[in-house]
Design a protein around this motif. Structure first.
Motif, PDB file in Angstrom:
ATOM      1  N   SER A  36     -26.389  14.180 -34.216  1.00  0.00           N
ATOM      2  CA  SER A  36     -26.868  14.054 -32.837  1.00  0.00           C
ATOM      3  C   SER A  36     -25.923  13.180 -32.024  1.00  0.00           C
ATOM      4  CB  SER A  36     -28.276  13.454 -32.820  1.00  0.00           C
ATOM      5  OG  SER A  36     -28.313  12.234 -33.529  1.00  0.00           O
ATOM      6  N   HIS A  37     -25.882  13.453 -30.731  1.00  0.00           N
ATOM      7  CA  HIS A  37     -25.087  12.637 -29.809  1.00  0.00           C
ATOM      8  C   HIS A  37     -25.964  12.278 -28.616  1.00  0.00           C
ATOM      9  CE1 HIS A  37     -24.440  16.826 -28.448  1.00  0.00           C
ATOM     10  NE2 HIS A  37     -24.403  16.304 -27.236  1.00  0.00           N
ATOM     11  N   PRO A  38     -25.692  11.150 -27.955  1.00  0.00           N
ATOM     12  CA  PRO A  38     -26.568  10.704 -26.868  1.00  0.00           C
ATOM     13  C   PRO A  38     -26.660  11.662 -25.687  1.00  0.00           C
ATOM     14  CG  PRO A  38     -25.309   8.854 -27.708  1.00  0.00           C
ATOM     15  CD  PRO A  38     -24.744  10.086 -28.355  1.00  0.00           C
ATOM     16  N   ALA A  39     -25.522  12.178 -25.221  1.00  0.00           N
ATOM     17  CA  ALA A  39     -25.592  12.997 -24.012  1.00  0.00           C
ATOM     18  C   ALA A  39     -24.302  13.780 -23.822  1.00  0.00           C
ATOM     19  CB  ALA A  39     -25.845  12.125 -22.781  1.00  0.00           C
ATOM     20  N   ASP A  40     -24.412  14.930 -23.160  1.00  0.00           N
ATOM     21  CA  ASP A  40     -23.248  15.699 -22.752  1.00  0.00           C
ATOM     22  C   ASP A  40     -22.459  14.930 -21.690  1.00  0.00           C
ATOM     23  OD1 ASP A  40     -24.427  17.582 -24.352  1.00  0.00           O
ATOM     24  OD2 ASP A  40     -24.880  19.005 -22.737  1.00  0.00           O
ATOM     25  N   CYS A  45     -18.735  11.048 -27.166  1.00  0.00           N
ATOM     26  CA  CYS A  45     -19.263  12.314 -27.682  1.00  0.00           C
ATOM     27  C   CYS A  45     -18.257  13.452 -27.511  1.00  0.00           C
ATOM     28  CB  CYS A  45     -20.563  12.684 -26.968  1.00  0.00           C
ATOM     29  SG  CYS A  45     -21.852  11.420 -27.081  1.00  0.00           S
ATOM     30  N   SER A  70     -28.427  17.388 -28.977  1.00  0.00           N
ATOM     31  CA  SER A  70     -28.800  16.358 -28.008  1.00  0.00           C
ATOM     32  C   SER A  70     -29.958  16.895 -27.179  1.00  0.00           C
ATOM     33  CB  SER A  70     -27.619  15.980 -27.094  1.00  0.00           C
ATOM     34  OG  SER A  70     -27.448  16.951 -26.067  1.00  0.00           O
ATOM     35  N   ASP A  72     -29.972  17.480 -24.068  1.00  0.00           N
ATOM     36  CA  ASP A  72     -29.517  18.204 -22.878  1.00  0.00           C
ATOM     37  C   ASP A  72     -29.859  19.689 -22.983  1.00  0.00           C
ATOM     38  OD1 ASP A  72     -27.766  16.051 -21.497  1.00  0.00           O
ATOM     39  OD2 ASP A  72     -27.109  16.020 -23.579  1.00  0.00           O
ATOM     40  N   HIS A  77     -24.855  22.227 -22.023  1.00  0.00           N
ATOM     41  CA  HIS A  77     -23.973  22.382 -23.184  1.00  0.00           C
ATOM     42  C   HIS A  77     -22.827  23.341 -22.879  1.00  0.00           C
ATOM     43  CE1 HIS A  77     -26.526  19.963 -25.554  1.00  0.00           C
ATOM     44  NE2 HIS A  77     -27.230  20.877 -26.193  1.00  0.00           N
ATOM     45  N   LEU A 119     -32.610   8.924 -25.292  1.00  0.00           N
ATOM     46  CA  LEU A 119     -31.514   9.756 -25.781  1.00  0.00           C
ATOM     47  C   LEU A 119     -31.412   9.657 -27.295  1.00  0.00           C
ATOM     48  CD1 LEU A 119     -28.807   8.713 -23.154  1.00  0.00           C
ATOM     49  CD2 LEU A 119     -30.318  10.698 -23.059  1.00  0.00           C
ATOM     50  N   THR A 120     -30.804  10.668 -27.904  1.00  0.00           N
ATOM     51  CA  THR A 120     -30.614  10.651 -29.346  1.00  0.00           C
ATOM     52  C   THR A 120     -29.464   9.710 -29.716  1.00  0.00           C
ATOM     53  OG1 THR A 120     -29.305  12.666 -29.050  1.00  0.00           O
ATOM     54  CG2 THR A 120     -31.549  12.922 -29.846  1.00  0.00           C
ATOM     55  N   ARG A 122     -26.507   8.227 -32.466  1.00  0.00           N
ATOM     56  CA  ARG A 122     -25.492   8.931 -33.247  1.00  0.00           C
ATOM     57  C   ARG A 122     -25.902   8.970 -34.719  1.00  0.00           C
ATOM     58  NH1 ARG A 122     -21.534   9.582 -29.660  1.00  0.00           N
ATOM     59  NH2 ARG A 122     -21.155   7.876 -28.215  1.00  0.00           N
TER      60      ARG A 122
END
Length: 212
Positions: A36-40, A45, A70, A72, A77, A119-120, A122
């Motif tokens: 997982s990543h916090p945000a686009d 990321c 994520s 988003d 994406h 947010l997710t 890492r």
């Protein structure tokens, strides 16, 4: 409840940049790196997903598939993938889950309110073909992940699943490995490890990597 090593990775159905993902079906008989990543459209990321794309052949050699996630939406994406491809000089070759309703994030405990409230974080899960969780890692938002280390862990897991060995600190593919302490029968040891071994201590026996 947090997921632990050896737990079955929860199944889910969710939209992604490559269409609907039914996770267990999509994984099939592959290893999976779910991360997982916090945000686009965020800098760290972008470098992470770009580097993952560049490792595509390395994942294939290990029968492994990366899968990003994520909160988003899909359209974000798709736009971000164009940015990743351009800025990282690559082509994203794996799906990114659009977890707008946080279904996957909640199943995998990817939202940590004391770190990132909405947010997710890492998080990395390495999941084997039996759908068992074999590794979990969680990084701070400011620190990009070392994907070479993730490949190293897959190498170690695949090796140690097939042979009665463990891998020592800083092991890299091709280095000596450790015979597991539970293996004590010398006839079996000689059969399994025909190149012999070096006993530093009775519990610390080094042998050449057996699949080399």
């Amino acid at each position: 409840m947090s997921l632990r090593l050896g737990d079955t990775a929860p199944d889910f159905t969710q939209q992604s940049s490559e269409g609907e993902i039914r996770f267990h079906d999509w994984a099939g008989d592959h290893w999976v790196v779910l991360f997982s990543h916090p945000a686009d459209f965020t800098p760290v990321c972008t470098t992470e997903l770009g580097y993952t794309a560049k490792l595509g052949d390395e994942f294939k050699k290990r029968n492994a598939k990366p899968l990003a996630v994520s909160v988003d939406p899909v359209d974000s994406h798709h736009k971000w993938i164009d940015d990743i491809n351009e800025t990282q000089n690559t082509r994203v070759n794996f799906p990114i889950i659009a977890d707008a309703d946080r279904k996957v994030a909640e199943l995998y405990d990817m939202i940590h309110p004391n770190s990132l409230a909405n947010l997710t974080v890492r998080t990395v899960f390495i999941i084997d073909p039996a759908k068992k969780i074999r590794l979990t890692l969680t990084y701070p938002a400011s620190t990009g992940r070392n994907f070479n280390e993730i490949l190293r862990v897959i190498d170690s897991l695949q090796l140690t699943d097939g042979y009665k060995v463990a891998t020592p600190a800083n092991w890299q593919d091709g280095d000596d490995v450790v015979i597991v302490p539970s293996l004590q029968d010398e006839a079996e040891i000689a059969q399994r490890f025909p190149k012999g071994y070096r006993a530093v201590r009775p519990y610390l026996r080094l042998t050449p990597q057996p699949n080399r």
